[in-house]
Design an enzyme around this catalytic site. Structure first.
Site, mmCIF file in Angstrom:
data_model
loop_
_atom_site.group_PDB
_atom_site.id
_atom_site.type_symbol
_atom_site.label_atom_id
_atom_site.label_comp_id
_atom_site.label_asym_id
_atom_site.label_seq_id
_atom_site.Cartn_x
_atom_site.Cartn_y
_atom_site.Cartn_z
ATOM 1 N N TYR A 1 -6.196 -5.086 -9.540
ATOM 2 C CA TYR A 1 -6.780 -4.707 -7.760
ATOM 3 C C TYR A 1 -8.046 -5.344 -7.319
ATOM 4 O O TYR A 1 -9.569 -5.529 -8.346
ATOM 5 C CB TYR A 1 -6.953 -3.426 -8.202
ATOM 6 C CG TYR A 1 -5.503 -2.145 -8.330
ATOM 7 C CD1 TYR A 1 -5.075 -2.371 -7.153
ATOM 8 C CD2 TYR A 1 -5.513 -1.629 -9.435
ATOM 9 C CE1 TYR A 1 -3.949 -1.383 -6.735
ATOM 10 C CE2 TYR A 1 -4.173 -0.770 -9.065
ATOM 11 C CZ TYR A 1 -3.748 -0.679 -8.039
ATOM 12 O OH TYR A 1 -2.407 0.049 -8.081
ATOM 13 N N TYR A 2 -8.442 -5.592 -6.267
ATOM 14 C CA TYR A 2 -9.523 -6.334 -5.898
ATOM 15 C C TYR A 2 -9.673 -5.734 -4.630
ATOM 16 O O TYR A 2 -9.246 -6.388 -3.791
ATOM 17 C CB TYR A 2 -9.184 -7.942 -5.944
ATOM 18 C CG TYR A 2 -9.178 -8.543 -6.323
ATOM 19 C CD1 TYR A 2 -9.943 -9.163 -7.818
ATOM 20 C CD2 TYR A 2 -8.160 -8.970 -7.159
ATOM 21 C CE1 TYR A 2 -9.897 -9.900 -9.077
ATOM 22 C CE2 TYR A 2 -7.887 -9.773 -8.609
ATOM 23 C CZ TYR A 2 -8.370 -10.151 -9.547
ATOM 24 O OH TYR A 2 -8.603 -10.977 -10.569
ATOM 25 N N GLY B 1 0.752 -1.690 -0.198
ATOM 26 C CA GLY B 1 0.246 -0.185 0.375
ATOM 27 C C GLY B 1 0.874 1.429 -0.105
ATOM 28 O O GLY B 1 2.088 1.258 1.120
ATOM 29 N N ARG C 1 -4.444 6.741 -10.207
ATOM 30 C CA ARG C 1 -4.816 5.956 -9.960
ATOM 31 C C ARG C 1 -5.941 5.778 -11.584
ATOM 32 O O ARG C 1 -6.550 5.321 -11.216
ATOM 33 C CB ARG C 1 -4.964 4.493 -9.216
ATOM 34 C CG ARG C 1 -3.228 4.535 -8.257
ATOM 35 C CD ARG C 1 -2.706 3.745 -9.090
ATOM 36 N NE ARG C 1 -1.190 3.679 -8.373
ATOM 37 C CZ ARG C 1 0.227 3.760 -7.611
ATOM 38 N NH1 ARG C 1 -0.220 5.081 -8.237
ATOM 39 N NH2 ARG C 1 0.642 3.498 -7.593
ATOM 40 N N ALA D 1 14.242 7.775 -14.285
ATOM 41 C CA ALA D 1 15.145 7.465 -14.704
ATOM 42 C C ALA D 1 15.841 8.902 -14.353
ATOM 43 O O ALA D 1 17.703 8.664 -14.752
ATOM 44 C CB ALA D 1 15.304 6.005 -15.673
ATOM 45 N N LYS E 1 8.969 13.869 -9.461
ATOM 46 C CA LYS E 1 9.833 12.804 -10.182
ATOM 47 C C LYS E 1 9.347 12.700 -11.275
ATOM 48 O O LYS E 1 8.884 12.106 -12.493
ATOM 49 C CB LYS E 1 8.743 11.473 -9.507
ATOM 50 C CG LYS E 1 8.932 11.605 -7.642
ATOM 51 C CD LYS E 1 8.336 10.721 -7.229
ATOM 52 C CE LYS E 1 6.797 10.239 -7.085
ATOM 53 N NZ LYS E 1 5.593 9.730 -6.858
ATOM 54 N N ASN F 1 -0.195 10.236 -6.761
ATOM 55 C CA ASN F 1 -0.018 9.153 -6.793
ATOM 56 C C ASN F 1 -1.454 8.755 -7.586
ATOM 57 O O ASN F 1 -2.175 7.832 -7.742
ATOM 58 C CB ASN F 1 -0.213 7.856 -5.871
ATOM 59 C CG ASN F 1 1.296 7.033 -5.305
ATOM 60 O OD1 ASN F 1 1.259 6.561 -6.682
ATOM 61 N ND2 ASN F 1 1.628 7.287 -5.005
ATOM 62 N N ASP G 1 7.294 5.964 -3.871
ATOM 63 C CA ASP G 1 7.342 5.877 -2.519
ATOM 64 C C ASP G 1 8.680 5.806 -1.349
ATOM 65 O O ASP G 1 8.156 6.580 -0.096
ATOM 66 C CB ASP G 1 6.799 4.299 -1.489
ATOM 67 C CG ASP G 1 5.419 4.252 -2.344
ATOM 68 O OD1 ASP G 1 4.299 5.543 -2.908
ATOM 69 O OD2 ASP G 1 4.575 3.026 -2.817
ATOM 70 N N GLY H 1 15.635 11.353 -12.404
ATOM 71 C CA GLY H 1 16.286 11.985 -11.493
ATOM 72 C C GLY H 1 14.845 12.736 -11.209
ATOM 73 O O GLY H 1 13.602 12.386 -10.852
#
Length: 332
Positions: free
Chosen positions: A117-118, A47, A182, A245, A242, A180, A274, A247
């Site tokens: 995902y479930y 998570g 999704r 690769a 972010k 983040n 994370d 940096g």
């Protein structure tokens, strides 16, 4: 018999934590190849928020995780793992009427992994504002860390995040948001509508470069090439971008700093973001300047890329210098 989630009886940390985070932690099953062919699977937990919590705990910080798990054996594994890593789960809840979520990792190519995902209707998706109240009542944190994953899980989880933001403001707690995004959980329009309302509360915003438009006060036009300035103008103190690769870059009102990625043998990129966040927040808590925050984040991210698993490769503070060791070094 009541079906309401019960706050765990585990004693809470007697003093306020350095960091409070909340979100869903699931059981993670990692296959060795295509799932349709069967085979063996490794069992762990995963998570985004608990990955950050474990990373910070290993670096010596007091961390509280306020998530929800099912009243089941998989939920026990989640809590046992976090306790073993020194994370305070005293404000977590068990939900007797919903299961702990499930996450399947399916490696398909050396550098390509599919994630399944479930988590619909899971205990984590039913996280309540009451759990957040309990977490703050046990001692307000220095930093509240949220991600854009939790509000995508459902109305209750989204309201829990909003409650956390309001309590953070009341207690003078710094807020870190890792976008983040999704796409399997919600659309970009849904994410933008929610997260833009969070910006007035956020001190440190962390995002990949393609996630920045989700946080802008309005949809950027093709001529707008500097979303960083727009976000800083919204009151963000530090914007951390972010770049994988390439940096990462930190933008503040006074300066822009870039650091290249550390060169390591890449084994598994899952969890690298994370780990990066954990390193950045660790240095922030230590009172380090932005340059050192970025450097520690790059280092912890490199450890994650060089290790299998979401959080298993997170370094301790004494291990941070190992990346400077030459090839073939044996530490005796």
């Amino acid at each position: 018999m009541s079906t309401a989630p019960d706050t765990l009886a585990t004693p809470t940390t007697p003093t306020a934590p350095d960091v409070l985070t909340l979100g869903e932690t699931m059981i993670a099953l990692r296959g060795s190849g295509p799932l349709k062919l069967g085979g063996t699977m490794e069992v762990s937990v995963a998570g985004a928020e608990s990955n950050v919590a474990i990373g910070l705990s290993r670096l010596g910080h007091a961390v509280r995780w306020a998530g929800a798990v099912g009243d089941d054996e998989t939920g026990e594994l989640v809590l046992r793992t976090l306790r073993a890593e020194g994370v305070d789960v005293g404000a977590a809840t068990r939900d007797p009427s919903a299961p702990t979520g499930l996450l399947l990792f399916e490696p398909r190519l050396p550098d390509v992994t599919r994630v399944h995902y479930y988590r619909a209707g899971s205990a984590g998706s039913r996280l309540t504002p009451a759990a957040v109240d309990a977490a703050f009542a046990a001692g307000p944190p220095r930093v509240l860390h949220l991600t854009g994953i939790t509000p995508a899980l459902g109305p209750s989880a989204a309201e829990a995040c909003r409650r956390a933001l309001r309590l953070a403001r009341e207690h003078g707690t710094q807020v870190c948001l890792d976008v983040n995004f999704r796409s399997r959980l919600w659309s970009s329009d849904e994410a933008a509508e929610e997260l833009r309302g969070w910006l007035p509360y956020v001190d440190v915003l962390i995002a990949s470069d393609d996630e920045l438009p989700l946080c802008l006060p309005s949809r950027p036009s093709p001529s707008e090439t500097e979303p960083e300035k727009s976000l800083l103008a919204e009151g963000i103190r530090e914007l951390v971008v972010k770049l994988g690769a390439r940096g990462a870059t930190v933008h503040t009102a006074d300066d822009t700093l870039h650091s290249p990625a550390r060169q390591v043998h890449a084994v598994d990129a899952v969890g690298a973001g994370d780990a990066f966040v954990a390193g950045y927040l660790s240095a922030l808590l230590d009172g380090a300047d932005v340059t050192k925050r970025l450097d520690r984040a790059i280092i912890t991210g490199a450890f994650a890329v060089a290790s299998r698993g979401d959080w298993e490769g997170a370094p301790t503070r004494s291990e941070l210098g190992l990346l400077s060791a030459g090839p073939g070094t044996v530490v005796r």
